[in-house]
Scaffold this active site. Structure first.
Site, PDB file in Angstrom:
ATOM      1  N   LYS A 247       0.839  -1.204   0.000  1.00 57.57           N
ATOM      2  CA  LYS A 247       0.000   0.000   0.000  1.00 57.57           C
ATOM      3  C   LYS A 247       0.874   1.254   0.000  1.00 57.57           C
ATOM      4  O   LYS A 247       1.885   1.329   0.689  1.00 57.57           O
ATOM      5  CB  LYS A 247      -0.927   0.004   1.212  1.00 57.57           C
ATOM      6  CG  LYS A 247      -2.080  -0.967   1.045  1.00 57.57           C
ATOM      7  CD  LYS A 247      -3.139  -0.777   2.098  1.00 57.57           C
ATOM      8  CE  LYS A 247      -4.347  -1.644   1.762  1.00 57.57           C
ATOM      9  NZ  LYS A 247      -5.420  -1.541   2.765  1.00 57.57           N
ATOM     10  N   GLU A 332     -19.785  -7.468   9.813  1.00 58.07           N
ATOM     11  CA  GLU A 332     -20.749  -6.772  10.661  1.00 58.07           C
ATOM     12  C   GLU A 332     -21.801  -7.713  11.243  1.00 58.07           C
ATOM     13  O   GLU A 332     -22.212  -7.556  12.401  1.00 58.07           O
ATOM     14  CB  GLU A 332     -21.429  -5.651   9.866  1.00 58.07           C
ATOM     15  CG  GLU A 332     -20.521  -4.504   9.487  1.00 58.07           C
ATOM     16  CD  GLU A 332     -19.704  -4.750   8.233  1.00 58.07           C
ATOM     17  OE1 GLU A 332     -18.879  -3.894   7.885  1.00 58.07           O
ATOM     18  OE2 GLU A 332     -19.905  -5.812   7.594  1.00 58.07           O
ATOM     19  N   ARG A 360     -25.817  -4.217   6.680  1.00 58.58           N
ATOM     20  CA  ARG A 360     -25.464  -5.604   6.392  1.00 58.58           C
ATOM     21  C   ARG A 360     -25.847  -6.550   7.520  1.00 58.58           C
ATOM     22  O   ARG A 360     -25.853  -7.756   7.345  1.00 58.58           O
ATOM     23  CB  ARG A 360     -23.957  -5.706   6.145  1.00 58.58           C
ATOM     24  CG  ARG A 360     -23.500  -4.924   4.929  1.00 58.58           C
ATOM     25  CD  ARG A 360     -22.036  -5.134   4.644  1.00 58.58           C
ATOM     26  NE  ARG A 360     -21.827  -5.178   3.198  1.00 58.58           N
ATOM     27  CZ  ARG A 360     -20.785  -5.741   2.605  1.00 58.58           C
ATOM     28  NH1 ARG A 360     -19.867  -6.338   3.329  1.00 58.58           N
ATOM     29  NH2 ARG A 360     -20.672  -5.739   1.301  1.00 58.58           N
TER      30      ARG A 360
END
Length: 603
Positions: A247, A332, A360
């Protein structure tokens, strides 16, 4: 600009270039991405990490005939540039500009709209199944990071995909945006290895899903990427190509601090310096600090997040109480039921989650928490309009999908002090509790002691005789400004903060409605099933016959833009409230400057 982005057809030019020149393309893409994100803000580290992979994918595959499905899509900036959007790239994440995520209506190369994680494999599987039904031969590629593989949806899709599809791709970032979250392939393999008490590689792990495994491949060696991608297009059956990327690659500040540059506001591109806010602390920071404060007094309090340690303000909590902090990854649904299990055994779990991501876990909230009346608290960050992340991230549905669930108390604090009170009230409440707060800085009130308040008790903040404006959360301040302006037009407006969306302060609301004869509701939520609907239901049940004008968001997905721009566009700021109150009171007789009556009609 000279280079591939100035070419009439960048993809065609990319396919014709010598491989040795592709490193120049990578640098060109990085320069544009860094410069644009420094100006507009955005997801930088992840986009820089997959530049070479993006080049290789578009070199080998023929988009849009071949389908490249991005997971989350926050890393797809190079993809947007290579697919003909350079001329508009300066509008990235701006009002009416390019989306920060792949968007089907934006380009044929964006074959699937995304923004939430872990959807790529399921979507690609569906596309491959449709392709086979139509006897097509296009390739389907899913690009998914190791963080997204923590979600059950990804593993559910892998479980089915091995039997149905021909091609998959997987990219991994070992430098996670959030420490402790990314259960990367090496750690997954190690766990599986321990389970079977033998040697297990990442390849063996995915071969268990009936995938041919290739890798790991250095995600920044273009020649190796291109050769490997080209080779495996000729393989039969589903293939998982394991690509290791870094990254922030190519921009030192982002390489050194990937979490900071994961989702960053405008910054100095030359130095990487990100301006520090000099204003009031954010609601997120107030939540995190208050939870630490109360947890020091109450050992029952535990905190749970789903791969959003810093985003939900829980970094300090994790530092102070590592044994009471749980990051479950991008899961979640699991987070909510996990919290329910804790609550059933005497703990006080606080599930800190962005409003848009709690969607979700709806069934878990309803079935596992509220049905059993378990004392789980949902701290809904980014409630309301969030700004540049756009329609996939606006938290404008929680009023509607939570307020109808039995046993749940739902509080909407208007400022930092009421947020602190919400946390204390939730701690002391023996049942499901939710509170919602906006993205960004607070209004700057002096913080007081966090104390519980009476559940279901609203507040009248200013008096008025002609109309009562009932506003929720962050829009209470806009309603107060509107009332002040209306007073200058000889319209006397009361302002009420219900404080609680559920239960409502029916006595206060009914009394104010009957006293003024006109009600205007204001909410940063969709109107369908929202706060205004709750008021209409209350009045219907109570036999109250007064006009109610609802101000909120229309029945559509709201585009990106700053919070201020979007509130102005949809009439949720003080100007919009003033205009709508005039509609509610279409004719007034005002005294003229000379003392004579002048009839004024407001359009």
């Amino acid at each position: 600009m000279s280079g591939i982005l100035s070419h009439e057809n960048p993809l065609a030019a990319l396919k014709e270039m010598p491989v040795a020149q592709l490193s120049d393309v990578a640098q060109e893409l990085r320069d544009v991405i860094v410069r644009t994100v420094a100006q507009n803000g955005g997801h930088l580290a992840s986009s820089l990490g997959v530049v070479e992979l993006t080049i290789a994918l578009h070199r080998v595959f023929d988009s849009p005939t071949d389908k490249i499905v991005w997971d989350v899509g926050h890393q797809a900036y190079a993809h947007k540039l290579l697919t003909g959007r350079y001329d508009r790239f300066h509008t990235l994440r701006q009002l009416d500009g390019l989306s920060g995520f792949p968007k089907r209506s934006e380009s044929a190369h964006d074959c699937f709209g995304v923004g939430h994680s872990s959807t790529s494999i399921a979507a690609a599987l569906g596309m491959a199944t449709a392709r086979d039904a139509h006897e097509g031969d296009e390739k389907i590629v899913a690009v998914i990071g190791d963080g997204s593989l923590t979600a059950g949806l990804a593993f559910e899709s892998l479980n089915q995909a091995g039997h149905l599809i021909r091609l998959k791709r997987e990219t991994e970032n070992f430098l996670d945006s959030v420490p402790k979250v990314g259960k990367d392939l090496r750690r997954l393999a190690k766990k599986a290895e321990e389970a079977v008490k033998g040697f297990l590689t990442p390849g063996m792990l995915f071969e268990a899903f009936d995938f041919d495994y290739v890798g790991p491949i250095d995600g920044h060696k273009l020649d190796e990427l291109i050769q490997t991608l080209d080779n495996i297009t000729h393989m039969d059956g589903p293939v998982l190509m394991h690509v290791v990327t870094k990254k922030g690659k190519g921009y030192l500040p982002a390489e050194q601090n990937p979490p900071l540059f994961h989702g960053v506001g405008p910054f100095d591109a030359e130095t990487g310096a990100v301006p520090k806010s000099s204003g009031p602390p954010s609601y997120t920071a107030v939540f995190g600090e208050t939870l630490v404060e109360l947890a020091q007094q109450d050992t029952r309090i535990v905190a749970i997040t789903a791969a959003m340690l810093e985003g939900t303000g829980l970094k300090s909590f994790a530092t102070h109480f590592p044994e009471r902090f749980f990051d479950v990854g991008i899961a979640e649904q699991h987070a909510v039921t996990f919290a329910a299990g804790m609550a059933s055994r005497g703990l006080k779990p606080f599930v800190a989650v962005y409003s848009t991501f709690l969607q979700r876990a709806y069934d878990s909230v309803l079935h596992d928490v509220c049905l059993q009346k378990l004392p789980v608290t949902f701290a809904l960050d980014r409630g309301g309009l969030v700004g540049a992340d756009g329609p996939t991230h606006h938290g404008v549905f929680d009023y509607s999908f939570l307020r109808h669930i039995p046993n749940l108390v739902f509080m909407v604090p208007r400022d930092e002090n009421l947020l602190r009170c919400a946390i204390a009230t939730a701690r002391d409440f023996d049942g499901p509790f939710a509170f919602r707060y906006p993205r960004g800085a607070g209004i700057g009130v002096t913080l007081r002691q966090a104390k519980p308040i009476p559940i279901g008790q609203g507040e009248k903040l200013c008096d008025g005789d002609d109309v009562v404006i009932v506003a929720t959360g962050a829009l209470v301040g806009e309603a107060l400004v509107a009332a002040e302006r209306l007073a200058g037009e000889n319209i006397s407006a009361a302002v009420v903060d219900p404080v609680f969306l559920k239960p409502l302060d029916s006595s206060l609301l009914v009394a104010e409605a009957e006293r003024t004869g006109c009600v205007v509701t204001v909410e940063e939520n969709v109107l369908q099933g929202g706060f205004g609907s709750a008021i209409l239901e209350l009045f219907c049940d109570q036999g109250v016959h007064v006009p109610v004008l609802r101000i909120g968001l229309p029945d559509q997905f709201i585009e990106q833009g700053s919070q201020a721009e979007l509130r102005a566009r949809y009439g949720l700021d003080a100007d919009g409230i003033v205009a709508r109150v005039r509609e509610a009171l279409p004719q007034r007789v005002l005294p003229s400057a000379a003392g004579n009556a002048a009839a004024i009609r407001f359009a």
